[in-house]
Design a protein around this motif. Structure first.
Motif, PDB file in Angstrom:
ATOM      1  N   ASN B  22      -1.252  -5.707 -11.740  1.00  0.00           N
ATOM      2  CA  ASN B  22      -2.469  -6.519 -11.793  1.00  0.00           C
ATOM      3  C   ASN B  22      -2.875  -7.054 -10.434  1.00  0.00           C
ATOM      4  O   ASN B  22      -2.035  -7.247  -9.554  1.00  0.00           O
ATOM      5  N   CYS B  23      -4.163  -7.329 -10.321  1.00  0.00           N
ATOM      6  CA  CYS B  23      -4.707  -8.020  -9.143  1.00  0.00           C
ATOM      7  C   CYS B  23      -5.780  -8.992  -9.613  1.00  0.00           C
ATOM      8  O   CYS B  23      -6.507  -8.702 -10.578  1.00  0.00           O
ATOM      9  N   PHE B  33     -13.620  -0.726  -7.478  1.00  0.00           N
ATOM     10  CA  PHE B  33     -12.218  -1.108  -7.589  1.00  0.00           C
ATOM     11  C   PHE B  33     -11.342   0.139  -7.523  1.00  0.00           C
ATOM     12  O   PHE B  33     -11.621   1.145  -8.190  1.00  0.00           O
ATOM     13  N   MET B  34     -10.307   0.060  -6.717  1.00  0.00           N
ATOM     14  CA  MET B  34      -9.461   1.206  -6.464  1.00  0.00           C
ATOM     15  C   MET B  34      -7.988   0.848  -6.614  1.00  0.00           C
ATOM     16  O   MET B  34      -7.595  -0.295  -6.367  1.00  0.00           O
ATOM     17  N   CYS B  89      -3.933  -2.417  -4.832  1.00  0.00           N
ATOM     18  CA  CYS B  89      -5.295  -2.493  -5.350  1.00  0.00           C
ATOM     19  C   CYS B  89      -6.235  -2.727  -4.164  1.00  0.00           C
ATOM     20  O   CYS B  89      -5.823  -3.262  -3.119  1.00  0.00           O
ATOM     21  N   ALA B  90      -7.468  -2.295  -4.319  1.00  0.00           N
ATOM     22  CA  ALA B  90      -8.476  -2.488  -3.281  1.00  0.00           C
ATOM     23  C   ALA B  90      -9.833  -2.617  -3.949  1.00  0.00           C
ATOM     24  O   ALA B  90     -10.053  -2.096  -5.046  1.00  0.00           O
ATOM     25  N   MET B  91     -10.742  -3.283  -3.291  1.00  0.00           N
ATOM     26  CA  MET B  91     -12.060  -3.458  -3.871  1.00  0.00           C
ATOM     27  C   MET B  91     -13.093  -3.666  -2.778  1.00  0.00           C
ATOM     28  O   MET B  91     -12.753  -4.107  -1.669  1.00  0.00           O
ATOM     29  N   PRO B 101     -13.297  -1.883   2.278  1.00  0.00           N
ATOM     30  CA  PRO B 101     -12.431  -2.302   1.173  1.00  0.00           C
ATOM     31  C   PRO B 101     -11.475  -3.408   1.597  1.00  0.00           C
ATOM     32  O   PRO B 101     -10.978  -3.425   2.716  1.00  0.00           O
ATOM     33  N   THR B 102     -11.239  -4.325   0.683  1.00  0.00           N
ATOM     34  CA  THR B 102     -10.253  -5.383   0.861  1.00  0.00           C
ATOM     35  C   THR B 102      -9.043  -5.043   0.007  1.00  0.00           C
ATOM     36  O   THR B 102      -9.189  -4.767  -1.187  1.00  0.00           O
ATOM     37  N   PHE B 103      -7.859  -5.065   0.606  1.00  0.00           N
ATOM     38  CA  PHE B 103      -6.642  -4.636  -0.083  1.00  0.00           C
ATOM     39  C   PHE B 103      -5.789  -5.813  -0.514  1.00  0.00           C
ATOM     40  O   PHE B 103      -5.727  -6.852   0.169  1.00  0.00           O
TER      41      PHE B 103
END
Lengths: 114, 113
Positions: B22-23, B33-34, B89-91, B101-103
């Motif tokens: 989860n993030c 979302f990645m 996770c990244a978004m 993207p922010t990781f």
């Protein structure tokens, strides 16, 4: 192959050396990134080049100097590095603009500064 | 508060278990979302990519996005020892804002036989 190629895969350099890392992407993307990944730390964004615009993390020391001659190639020039600069350096690319923006990574360059 | 929060683990599960990663995030502008998988000493590999809220399934992997709660999940069914890796996770906001993207910091997963 991921479509993003980094060379060399491994590099050992002394603190007085000058070296360059190379990244090439074959995905038709228009944004390229350098990240630093140290052991047990999150990914640290260093530089972004996109559409002739450069974004940089102000905390990155000047001994790291990026160059982006075109949308497919990215370099990271290194000089007078410190041992704490030893890390995995990752290049990534993505599409900037409407729609899909997922980033694809290369395999990284494992840098050791001695 | 960091923009993207992710528990670093490690998360240790037996083979065959269902894994939930989860993030949470704080930036309501994120739309893309990645999930990435990273094996030791390798570059991150894109696993799943979703836009806005909802579910996406690919084989044993399911990605869920709940934008109202600012919460994303990755489920792995019938986990295998080969799934042992770090999952990031990244978004990003995409065209409506920053494309960069922010990781998250990544969650280390260990699947033991």
């Amino acid at each position: 192959e991921t479509g993003v190629t980094q060379t060399p895969r491994h590099l050992v350099m002394g603190m007085t050396n000058k070296k360059s890392l190379k990244c090439e992407q074959h995905l038709g993307h228009n944004a390229m990134y350098w990240y630093k990944q140290s052991a047990k730390k999150p990914l640290e964004l260093m530089f972004v080049y996109s559409l002739e615009e450069r974004v940089e993390n102000n905390s990155v020391p000047s001994r790291f100097s990026p160059e982006c001659p075109n949308s497919s190639h990215l370099f990271l020039h290194l000089h007078t590095l410190q041992p704490e600069d030893s890390a995995l350096y990752l290049c990534a690319s993505s599409h900037r603009g409407g729609g899909d923006t997922e980033a694809f990574f290369g395999q990284g360059t494992r840098l050791t500064v001695v | 508060q960091k923009e993207v929060e992710q528990d670093p683990g490690p998360l240790s599960v037996p083979e065959g278990a269902i894994v939930s990663l989860n993030c949470t995030y704080s930036n309501s502008a994120f739309q893309y979302f990645m999930w990435y998988r990273q094996y030791s000493r390798k570059g991150p590999e894109l696993l799943m990519y979703t836009y806005s809220s909802g579910n996406k399934e690919d084989g044993r992997f399911t990605a869920q996005v709940d934008k109202s709660s600012k919460y994303i999940s990755l489920f792995i069914r019938d986990s295998q020892p080969s799934d042992s890796a770090t999952y990031l996770c990244a978004m990003s906001a995409g065209s409506g804002g920053s494309y960069i993207p922010t990781f998250g910091r990544g969650t280390s997963l260990i699947v033991h036989p």
